[in-house]
Design a protein around this motif. Sequence first.
Motif, PDB file in Angstrom:
ATOM      1  N   SER A  99       0.833  -1.204   0.000  1.00 10.73           N
ATOM      2  CA  SER A  99       0.000   0.000   0.000  1.00 10.73           C
ATOM      3  C   SER A  99       0.869   1.256   0.000  1.00 10.73           C
ATOM      4  O   SER A  99       0.560   2.231  -0.687  1.00 10.73           O
ATOM      5  N   GLY A 100       1.948   1.201   0.776  1.00 11.01           N
ATOM      6  CA  GLY A 100       2.862   2.340   0.828  1.00 11.01           C
ATOM      7  C   GLY A 100       3.452   2.652  -0.543  1.00 11.01           C
ATOM      8  O   GLY A 100       3.574   3.821  -0.928  1.00 11.01           O
ATOM      9  N   LEU A 101       3.791   1.599  -1.296  1.00 13.72           N
ATOM     10  CA  LEU A 101       4.333   1.799  -2.644  1.00 13.72           C
ATOM     11  C   LEU A 101       3.291   2.410  -3.577  1.00 13.72           C
ATOM     12  O   LEU A 101       3.606   3.290  -4.382  1.00 13.72           O
ATOM     13  N   ILE A 102       2.035   1.946  -3.449  1.00 15.42           N
ATOM     14  CA  ILE A 102       0.955   2.492  -4.286  1.00 15.42           C
ATOM     15  C   ILE A 102       0.798   3.986  -4.034  1.00 15.42           C
ATOM     16  O   ILE A 102       0.736   4.790  -4.977  1.00 15.42           O
ATOM     17  N   LEU A 111       2.992   6.003  -2.753  1.00 17.35           N
ATOM     18  CA  LEU A 111       4.212   6.698  -3.160  1.00 17.35           C
ATOM     19  C   LEU A 111       4.199   7.005  -4.657  1.00 17.35           C
ATOM     20  O   LEU A 111       4.433   8.144  -5.065  1.00 17.35           O
ATOM     21  N   PHE A 112       3.879   5.998  -5.460  1.00 12.76           N
ATOM     22  CA  PHE A 112       3.878   6.182  -6.912  1.00 12.76           C
ATOM     23  C   PHE A 112       2.783   7.158  -7.346  1.00 12.76           C
ATOM     24  O   PHE A 112       3.002   7.997  -8.243  1.00 12.76           O
ATOM     25  N   LEU A 113       1.602   7.046  -6.732  1.00 14.13           N
ATOM     26  CA  LEU A 113       0.512   7.955  -7.090  1.00 14.13           C
ATOM     27  C   LEU A 113       0.828   9.396  -6.680  1.00 14.13           C
ATOM     28  O   LEU A 113       0.485  10.342  -7.392  1.00 14.13           O
ATOM     29  N   THR A 114       1.483   9.547  -5.529  1.00 10.55           N
ATOM     30  CA  THR A 114       1.865  10.889  -5.074  1.00 10.55           C
ATOM     31  C   THR A 114       2.892  11.502  -6.014  1.00 10.55           C
ATOM     32  O   THR A 114       2.816  12.693  -6.353  1.00 10.55           O
ATOM     33  N   LEU A 115       3.863  10.699  -6.440  1.00  8.82           N
ATOM     34  CA  LEU A 115       4.867  11.188  -7.396  1.00  8.82           C
ATOM     35  C   LEU A 115       4.208  11.571  -8.719  1.00  8.82           C
ATOM     36  O   LEU A 115       4.568  12.581  -9.338  1.00  8.82           O
ATOM     37  N   ALA A 116       3.220  10.765  -9.138  1.00 16.88           N
ATOM     38  CA  ALA A 116       2.495  11.064 -10.373  1.00 16.88           C
ATOM     39  C   ALA A 116       1.712  12.366 -10.222  1.00 16.88           C
ATOM     40  O   ALA A 116       1.633  13.178 -11.160  1.00 16.88           O
ATOM     41  N   PHE A 117       1.129  12.572  -9.038  1.00 14.30           N
ATOM     42  CA  PHE A 117       0.398  13.809  -8.762  1.00 14.30           C
ATOM     43  C   PHE A 117       1.323  15.020  -8.842  1.00 14.30           C
ATOM     44  O   PHE A 117       0.994  16.032  -9.469  1.00 14.30           O
ATOM     45  N   LEU A 118       2.504  14.909  -8.233  1.00 12.51           N
ATOM     46  CA  LEU A 118       3.445  16.022  -8.227  1.00 12.51           C
ATOM     47  C   LEU A 118       3.986  16.310  -9.631  1.00 12.51           C
ATOM     48  O   LEU A 118       4.374  17.445  -9.930  1.00 12.51           O
ATOM     49  N   ALA A 119       3.991  15.275 -10.471  1.00 13.32           N
ATOM     50  CA  ALA A 119       4.492  15.453 -11.842  1.00 13.32           C
ATOM     51  C   ALA A 119       3.398  15.855 -12.822  1.00 13.32           C
ATOM     52  O   ALA A 119       3.674  16.081 -14.001  1.00 13.32           O
ATOM     53  N   SER A 120       2.164  15.968 -12.333  1.00 14.98           N
ATOM     54  CA  SER A 120       1.031  16.206 -13.241  1.00 14.98           C
ATOM     55  C   SER A 120       0.732  17.683 -13.484  1.00 14.98           C
ATOM     56  O   SER A 120      -0.245  18.019 -14.143  1.00 14.98           O
ATOM     57  N   GLY A 121       1.566  18.548 -12.912  1.00 11.76           N
ATOM     58  CA  GLY A 121       1.322  19.969 -13.109  1.00 11.76           C
ATOM     59  C   GLY A 121       0.242  20.498 -12.207  1.00 11.76           C
ATOM     60  O   GLY A 121      -0.734  21.105 -12.658  1.00 11.76           O
ATOM     61  N   TYR A 122       0.378  20.241 -10.887  1.00 12.09           N
ATOM     62  CA  TYR A 122      -0.656  20.625  -9.929  1.00 12.09           C
ATOM     63  C   TYR A 122      -0.885  22.135  -9.866  1.00 12.09           C
ATOM     64  O   TYR A 122      -1.923  22.595  -9.415  1.00 12.09           O
ATOM     65  N   GLY A 123       0.088  22.922 -10.346  1.00 14.37           N
ATOM     66  CA  GLY A 123      -0.067  24.374 -10.314  1.00 14.37           C
ATOM     67  C   GLY A 123      -1.216  24.868 -11.173  1.00 14.37           C
ATOM     68  O   GLY A 123      -1.702  25.993 -11.013  1.00 14.37           O
ATOM     69  N   ASN A 124      -1.674  24.018 -12.103  1.00 12.31           N
ATOM     70  CA  ASN A 124      -2.784  24.406 -12.979  1.00 12.31           C
ATOM     71  C   ASN A 124      -4.086  24.625 -12.217  1.00 12.31           C
ATOM     72  O   ASN A 124      -5.010  25.242 -12.726  1.00 12.31           O
ATOM     73  N   LEU A 125      -4.164  24.092 -10.991  1.00 10.42           N
ATOM     74  CA  LEU A 125      -5.390  24.250 -10.209  1.00 10.42           C
ATOM     75  C   LEU A 125      -5.572  25.673  -9.701  1.00 10.42           C
ATOM     76  O   LEU A 125      -6.679  26.059  -9.321  1.00 10.42           O
ATOM     77  N   ASP A 126      -4.482  26.453  -9.703  1.00  8.17           N
ATOM     78  CA  ASP A 126      -4.580  27.822  -9.202  1.00  8.17           C
ATOM     79  C   ASP A 126      -5.582  28.641 -10.009  1.00  8.17           C
ATOM     80  O   ASP A 126      -6.290  29.489  -9.480  1.00  8.17           O
ATOM     81  N   GLY A 127      -5.634  28.362 -11.314  1.00  5.88           N
ATOM     82  CA  GLY A 127      -6.548  29.100 -12.181  1.00  5.88           C
ATOM     83  C   GLY A 127      -8.011  28.806 -11.899  1.00  5.88           C
ATOM     84  O   GLY A 127      -8.890  29.560 -12.296  1.00  5.88           O
ATOM     85  N   LEU A 128      -8.261  27.691 -11.199  1.00  7.55           N
ATOM     86  CA  LEU A 128      -9.639  27.318 -10.857  1.00  7.55           C
ATOM     87  C   LEU A 128     -10.053  27.845  -9.485  1.00  7.55           C
ATOM     88  O   LEU A 128     -11.142  27.561  -9.010  1.00  7.55           O
ATOM     89  N   GLY A 129      -9.162  28.601  -8.855  1.00  8.84           N
ATOM     90  CA  GLY A 129      -9.462  29.117  -7.522  1.00  8.84           C
ATOM     91  C   GLY A 129      -9.507  28.029  -6.475  1.00  8.84           C
ATOM     92  O   GLY A 129     -10.367  28.032  -5.590  1.00  8.84           O
ATOM     93  N   PHE A 130      -8.563  27.088  -6.586  1.00 11.20           N
ATOM     94  CA  PHE A 130      -8.568  25.950  -5.656  1.00 11.20           C
ATOM     95  C   PHE A 130      -8.270  26.387  -4.224  1.00 11.20           C
ATOM     96  O   PHE A 130      -7.361  27.169  -3.973  1.00 11.20           O
ATOM     97  N   LYS A 131      -9.061  25.886  -3.319  1.00 15.46           N
ATOM     98  CA  LYS A 131      -8.821  26.044  -1.886  1.00 15.46           C
ATOM     99  C   LYS A 131      -9.013  24.679  -1.240  1.00 15.46           C
ATOM    100  O   LYS A 131      -9.887  23.916  -1.653  1.00 15.46           O
ATOM    101  N   HIS A 159      -8.800   1.653   1.850  1.00 13.23           N
ATOM    102  CA  HIS A 159      -7.965   0.942   2.822  1.00 13.23           C
ATOM    103  C   HIS A 159      -8.528   1.073   4.243  1.00 13.23           C
ATOM    104  O   HIS A 159      -8.511   0.117   5.018  1.00 13.23           O
ATOM    105  N   LEU A 160      -9.019   2.272   4.562  1.00 16.94           N
ATOM    106  CA  LEU A 160      -9.537   2.500   5.914  1.00 16.94           C
ATOM    107  C   LEU A 160     -10.827   1.724   6.148  1.00 16.94           C
ATOM    108  O   LEU A 160     -11.064   1.223   7.260  1.00 16.94           O
ATOM    109  N   VAL A 161     -11.661   1.617   5.124  1.00 17.36           N
ATOM    110  CA  VAL A 161     -12.918   0.866   5.253  1.00 17.36           C
ATOM    111  C   VAL A 161     -12.638  -0.592   5.601  1.00 17.36           C
ATOM    112  O   VAL A 161     -13.378  -1.219   6.369  1.00 17.36           O
ATOM    113  N   GLY A 162     -11.549  -1.150   5.057  1.00 11.28           N
ATOM    114  CA  GLY A 162     -11.159  -2.520   5.406  1.00 11.28           C
ATOM    115  C   GLY A 162     -10.917  -2.668   6.891  1.00 11.28           C
ATOM    116  O   GLY A 162     -11.358  -3.645   7.514  1.00 11.28           O
TER     117      GLY A 162
END
Length: 202
Positions: free
Chosen positions: A29-32, A34-54, A139-142
């Motif tokens: 689970s930790g590896l899953i 980790l990889f998804l978080t790295l993918a998130f950071l590489a996905s251009g998260y700064g683009n959400l600023d234009g949507l007024g993300f809070k 995972h928590l529901v389990g």
Amino acid sequence: MKTEKETWFQKVENMHPYQTLMYLGMFGSGLIFLFLTLAFLASGYGNLDGLGFKMPRSFILSTIVIIFSGYTCSKMILHYKDEETTKLKNSLFTTFLLGLIYTILQIVGWRELTGMGIDFRGIPSGSFLYILSGIHIFHLVGAMIFALIMMVQYNKKEKDAIQNLIMLTNPFEKMRIELFTKYWFFMDFIWLTLFLIFVIAF
């Protein structure tokens, strides 16, 4: 005469199968995450600023709830050692209830994200907010289902003095509580890490 210190491999061999499965599951689970978080950071998260993300308020509230659930969960092993079955059940039920509240708040948080115009059809970084929090809930529901099973078992055994005594002196039961506690702490740690990354990223 000095006894030889066990190697790491010998310690693994001497583990109960439940312990081995849980630790392997946590590692996977930790590896899953980790990889998804790295993918998130590489996905251009700064683009959400234009949507007024809070950060959704429900995500903030759910973080407080899951931290408190870690405290109630930590009380379980103490009540078990003190042979306080009622208090053990109460701590388990409170932990389950807080887990349920956390799950509901996360779903409300998804609605808040949708209200900001962030959904699966938009930019990839927005989708990762749903995916990461959704997999964490899965995972928590389990663990919550396992908590329900334990509560039913404790209710039955508490009514029988002999069964209750056997439970309170059974090393296997102590191991089950310790494994449940470690897994719950692991889930707490995963969400806190994700939440901090979300806060720092945005």
